[in-house]
Write a protein that holds these residues in place. Structure first.
Motif, PDB file in Angstrom:
ATOM      1  N   SER A  13       0.832  -1.197   0.000  1.00 40.06           N
ATOM      2  CA  SER A  13       0.000   0.000   0.000  1.00 40.06           C
ATOM      3  C   SER A  13       0.869   1.251   0.000  1.00 40.06           C
ATOM      4  CB  SER A  13      -0.933   0.001   1.213  1.00 40.06           C
ATOM      5  OG  SER A  13      -0.205   0.124   2.407  1.00 40.06           O
ATOM      6  N   VAL A  14       0.208   2.397  -0.138  1.00 35.74           N
ATOM      7  CA  VAL A  14       0.878   3.693  -0.021  1.00 35.74           C
ATOM      8  C   VAL A  14       0.110   4.521   1.004  1.00 35.74           C
ATOM      9  CG1 VAL A  14       1.882   3.814  -2.350  1.00 35.74           C
ATOM     10  CG2 VAL A  14      -0.475   4.542  -2.000  1.00 35.74           C
ATOM     11  N   ASP A  15       0.825   5.374   1.725  1.00 34.97           N
ATOM     12  CA  ASP A  15       0.188   6.285   2.673  1.00 34.97           C
ATOM     13  C   ASP A  15       0.825   7.657   2.555  1.00 34.97           C
ATOM     14  OD1 ASP A  15      -1.894   4.996   4.413  1.00 34.97           O
ATOM     15  OD2 ASP A  15      -0.305   3.520   4.667  1.00 34.97           O
ATOM     16  N   CYS A  16      -0.003   8.696   2.638  1.00 33.93           N
ATOM     17  CA  CYS A  16       0.490  10.064   2.458  1.00 33.93           C
ATOM     18  C   CYS A  16       0.363  10.881   3.743  1.00 33.93           C
ATOM     19  CB  CYS A  16      -0.322  10.775   1.381  1.00 33.93           C
ATOM     20  SG  CYS A  16      -0.294   9.915  -0.199  1.00 33.93           S
ATOM     21  N   VAL A  17       1.478  11.436   4.193  1.00 33.68           N
ATOM     22  CA  VAL A  17       1.467  12.329   5.350  1.00 33.68           C
ATOM     23  C   VAL A  17       1.568  13.746   4.800  1.00 33.68           C
ATOM     24  CG1 VAL A  17       2.503  12.863   7.579  1.00 33.68           C
ATOM     25  CG2 VAL A  17       2.746  10.557   6.635  1.00 33.68           C
ATOM     26  N   ILE A  18       0.434  14.428   4.702  1.00 34.32           N
ATOM     27  CA  ILE A  18       0.429  15.778   4.139  1.00 34.32           C
ATOM     28  C   ILE A  18       0.395  16.785   5.282  1.00 34.32           C
ATOM     29  CG2 ILE A  18      -0.685  17.359   2.508  1.00 34.32           C
ATOM     30  CD1 ILE A  18       0.277  14.686   1.252  1.00 34.32           C
ATOM     31  N   PHE A  19       1.514  17.483   5.453  1.00 34.53           N
ATOM     32  CA  PHE A  19       1.570  18.517   6.475  1.00 34.53           C
ATOM     33  C   PHE A  19       1.106  19.830   5.845  1.00 34.53           C
ATOM     34  CE2 PHE A  19       4.916  15.567   7.942  1.00 34.53           C
ATOM     35  CZ  PHE A  19       4.423  15.311   9.214  1.00 34.53           C
ATOM     36  N   ASP A  51      -3.947   3.757   0.345  1.00 33.89           N
ATOM     37  CA  ASP A  51      -4.703   2.705  -0.340  1.00 33.89           C
ATOM     38  C   ASP A  51      -3.739   1.604  -0.786  1.00 33.89           C
ATOM     39  OD1 ASP A  51      -6.774   1.356  -1.542  1.00 33.89           O
ATOM     40  OD2 ASP A  51      -6.965   2.724  -3.253  1.00 33.89           O
ATOM     41  N   PHE A  52      -4.293   0.463  -1.121  1.00 38.24           N
ATOM     42  CA  PHE A  52      -3.503  -0.581  -1.767  1.00 38.24           C
ATOM     43  C   PHE A  52      -3.134  -0.117  -3.165  1.00 38.24           C
ATOM     44  CE2 PHE A  52      -5.926  -2.974   1.355  1.00 38.24           C
ATOM     45  CZ  PHE A  52      -4.905  -3.672   1.962  1.00 38.24           C
ATOM     46  N   ILE A  53      -2.009  -0.576  -3.655  1.00 38.23           N
ATOM     47  CA  ILE A  53      -1.689  -0.268  -5.047  1.00 38.23           C
ATOM     48  C   ILE A  53      -2.464  -1.248  -5.928  1.00 38.23           C
ATOM     49  CG2 ILE A  53       0.606   0.594  -4.451  1.00 38.23           C
ATOM     50  CD1 ILE A  53       1.800  -1.956  -5.680  1.00 38.23           C
ATOM     51  N   SER A  54      -2.690  -0.852  -7.169  1.00 40.05           N
ATOM     52  CA  SER A  54      -3.288  -1.772  -8.135  1.00 40.05           C
ATOM     53  C   SER A  54      -2.174  -2.648  -8.693  1.00 40.05           C
ATOM     54  CB  SER A  54      -3.923  -0.999  -9.285  1.00 40.05           C
ATOM     55  OG  SER A  54      -4.911  -0.136  -8.806  1.00 40.05           O
ATOM     56  N   ILE A  55      -2.565  -3.802  -9.188  1.00 36.57           N
ATOM     57  CA  ILE A  55      -1.623  -4.643  -9.925  1.00 36.57           C
ATOM     58  C   ILE A  55      -1.073  -3.768 -11.048  1.00 36.57           C
ATOM     59  CG2 ILE A  55      -1.439  -6.717 -11.395  1.00 36.57           C
ATOM     60  CD1 ILE A  55      -2.311  -7.620  -8.678  1.00 36.57           C
ATOM     61  N   ASN A  56       0.225  -3.769 -11.216  1.00 38.20           N
ATOM     62  CA  ASN A  56       0.876  -2.987 -12.289  1.00 38.20           C
ATOM     63  C   ASN A  56       0.840  -1.479 -12.106  1.00 38.20           C
ATOM     64  OD1 ASN A  56       1.652  -5.223 -13.694  1.00 38.20           O
ATOM     65  ND2 ASN A  56      -0.269  -5.341 -14.832  1.00 38.20           N
ATOM     66  N   GLU A  57       0.531  -1.007 -10.908  1.00 35.94           N
ATOM     67  CA  GLU A  57       0.546   0.442 -10.680  1.00 35.94           C
ATOM     68  C   GLU A  57       1.867   0.839 -10.044  1.00 35.94           C
ATOM     69  OE1 GLU A  57      -2.578   3.776  -8.976  1.00 35.94           O
ATOM     70  OE2 GLU A  57      -2.330   1.932  -7.839  1.00 35.94           O
ATOM     71  N   ASP A  58       2.458   1.912 -10.545  1.00 37.19           N
ATOM     72  CA  ASP A  58       3.686   2.444  -9.991  1.00 37.19           C
ATOM     73  C   ASP A  58       3.404   3.004  -8.589  1.00 37.19           C
ATOM     74  OD1 ASP A  58       6.516   3.469 -10.595  1.00 37.19           O
ATOM     75  OD2 ASP A  58       5.456   5.266  -9.915  1.00 37.19           O
ATOM     76  N   SER A  64      -0.084   9.538  -5.592  1.00 34.09           N
ATOM     77  CA  SER A  64      -0.781  10.718  -6.120  1.00 34.09           C
ATOM     78  C   SER A  64      -2.256  10.423  -6.362  1.00 34.09           C
ATOM     79  CB  SER A  64      -0.181  11.164  -7.459  1.00 34.09           C
ATOM     80  OG  SER A  64       1.181  11.382  -7.321  1.00 34.09           O
ATOM     81  N   ARG A  65      -2.523   9.258  -6.939  1.00 32.15           N
ATOM     82  CA  ARG A  65      -3.909   8.876  -7.230  1.00 32.15           C
ATOM     83  C   ARG A  65      -4.727   8.829  -5.939  1.00 32.15           C
ATOM     84  NH1 ARG A  65      -6.319   4.365  -6.059  1.00 32.15           N
ATOM     85  NH2 ARG A  65      -4.468   3.046  -5.939  1.00 32.15           N
ATOM     86  N   THR A  66      -4.190   8.147  -4.942  1.00 34.27           N
ATOM     87  CA  THR A  66      -4.886   7.980  -3.677  1.00 34.27           C
ATOM     88  C   THR A  66      -5.173   9.316  -3.019  1.00 34.27           C
ATOM     89  OG1 THR A  66      -3.769   5.897  -3.398  1.00 34.27           O
ATOM     90  CG2 THR A  66      -4.667   6.898  -1.420  1.00 34.27           C
ATOM     91  N   LEU A  67      -4.154  10.193  -3.030  1.00 32.83           N
ATOM     92  CA  LEU A  67      -4.327  11.498  -2.394  1.00 32.83           C
ATOM     93  C   LEU A  67      -5.449  12.274  -3.080  1.00 32.83           C
ATOM     94  CD1 LEU A  67      -3.293  13.401  -0.211  1.00 32.83           C
ATOM     95  CD2 LEU A  67      -1.751  14.387  -1.913  1.00 32.83           C
TER      96      LEU A  67
END
Lengths: 247, 247
Positions: A13-19, A51-58, A64-67
């Motif tokens: 997955s990816v997580d974004c810490v936006i300050f 979010d989880f990444i999609s199969i084949n997603e960078d 960026s997509r998740t944010l």
């Protein structure tokens, strides 16, 4: 918060810490999460946009997509700062059930790539906050968080503080002209400390890229202070020649 | 190079970029990889020490374990610096077949957490290099590498150079007493550039934690140079008070 039918990779997955900086406070962008606890009571807590990444997603594109999907924020420079992969990241029953509900999968372990950014809240479209229950929360008053997100924010903050000490990232949070006092308030908010006024002034004025303007404050009750501006050209020039850590 | 019968997580791996400094050169630790190419010819290339994580294995521990198993190096401080997750990281047929051979699995995508370290080659046990075909290779003469390992090394080197500019990491590569010239050679090797002697001297001597000793070089053909030592106490004290990037 994965999209139904989307082909996800449930291990990464990816997580974004936006300050965000606004009215002299450092805040972080959190998403409200609702769940039913073991006793059947509706409850809520917060999580990072992620979010989880999609199969084949960078990975970077997934961040960026998740944010954007979760907060409406787009074109934000995201810096990957760490990956969190403790085997017991998902051990709280609430988190396990929430994952089952939102993905339909029994997920036991997720490694997450964490990204951070610092933005000027005043300059972002305020509509976005209403979307998806995203809200700016003071970093000093962070509520109960899902998973290991408290740890991710803490590490992100350490990284932000390191950046502030090695790069002029703060200037973009200020108007084009600012006083030394404005700059000190920004430093104090991000570093979470009180700096000695005289020392701060003395040290920061050594920076050749801080250029004093002829203009002074007007309409203030105290002695009007000089305005300064940040000169990126001088900064880049000196940075190239610098060996760093000279004090 | 996974252990047969070990319960691996085939989507997540760790890779270690171990930089070593010796006789004025910056090197990187690589593992020889043998494979049979499409035309049935025995061939070889190099890869970083790395492996899949085990189910339930912590990422940091996986990195230390892998490094020790593959090179014999232990108790090395490893700093996680990035995660590499491009969807096409594994697209070369040689890499795909090698993964199939070593794991028995058809693996299409792996996200890898990358770690780096800088060690003094002279101080490590030299026996280790014989183990598992590990060898120190000059960073300026890196051979053909597996996967995206060339990219991982490049990013690791950028991170190492950044560290050198913001922390006194170089001093541990030098003997306790050293000349300014020794220090300059180290900087030049890591930053991969030629620094102006007079400028380097002037800038580095501004650092209060660089303490001149009464002792000078002996038995040298040129004018004997002063020895210096690194004072960690002064460094830590000033670091706390510093706002960073003052020039």
């Amino acid at each position: 918060m994965s999209i139904p039918g989307r082909n996800i990779n449930p291990t990464i997955s990816v997580d974004c810490v936006i300050f965000g900086f606004s009215t002299n406070q450092l805040k972080v962008l959190l998403i409200e999460r609702s769940f039913t606890d073991r006793s059947g009571i509706e409850s809520k807590d917060y999580k990072l946009p992620g979010d989880f990444i999609s199969i084949n997603e960078d990975l970077d594109l997934a961040a960026s997509r998740t944010l954007e999907e979760m907060t409406g924020l787009r074109d934000i420079f995201l810096c990957q700062f760490a990956v969190f992969g403790k085997p017991d990241r998902i051990s709280n029953p609430v988190d396990m059930e929430w994952l089952l509900e939102t993905t339909g999968l029994e997920i036991q372990r997720v490694v997450t790539a964490a990204y951070y950014s610092l933005i000027n809240i005043g300059e972002t479209n305020t509509d976005f906050a209403i979307k998806n229950s995203a809200s700016w929360i003071d970093v000093k008053q962070i509520p109960k968080l899902a998973f290991d997100h408290a740890d991710i924010i803490e590490q992100g903050l350490i990284r932000l503080q390191l950046s502030l000490r090695s790069e002029p990232i703060g200037f973009e949070m200020l108007p084009e002209k600012f006083t030394i006092r404005d700059l000190q308030i920004l430093y104090e908010a991000i570093l979470d400390c009180t700096l000695d006024n005289r020392n701060f002034r003395k040290k920061i004025l050594k920076s050749s890229y801080l250029v004093q303007l002829d203009e002074k404050q007007t309409g203030v009750a105290h002695k009007p202070a000089h305005y300064y501006r940040f000169d990126r050209y001088i900064y880049e020039k000196h940075k190239k020649e610098s060996l760093g850590f000279n004090f």
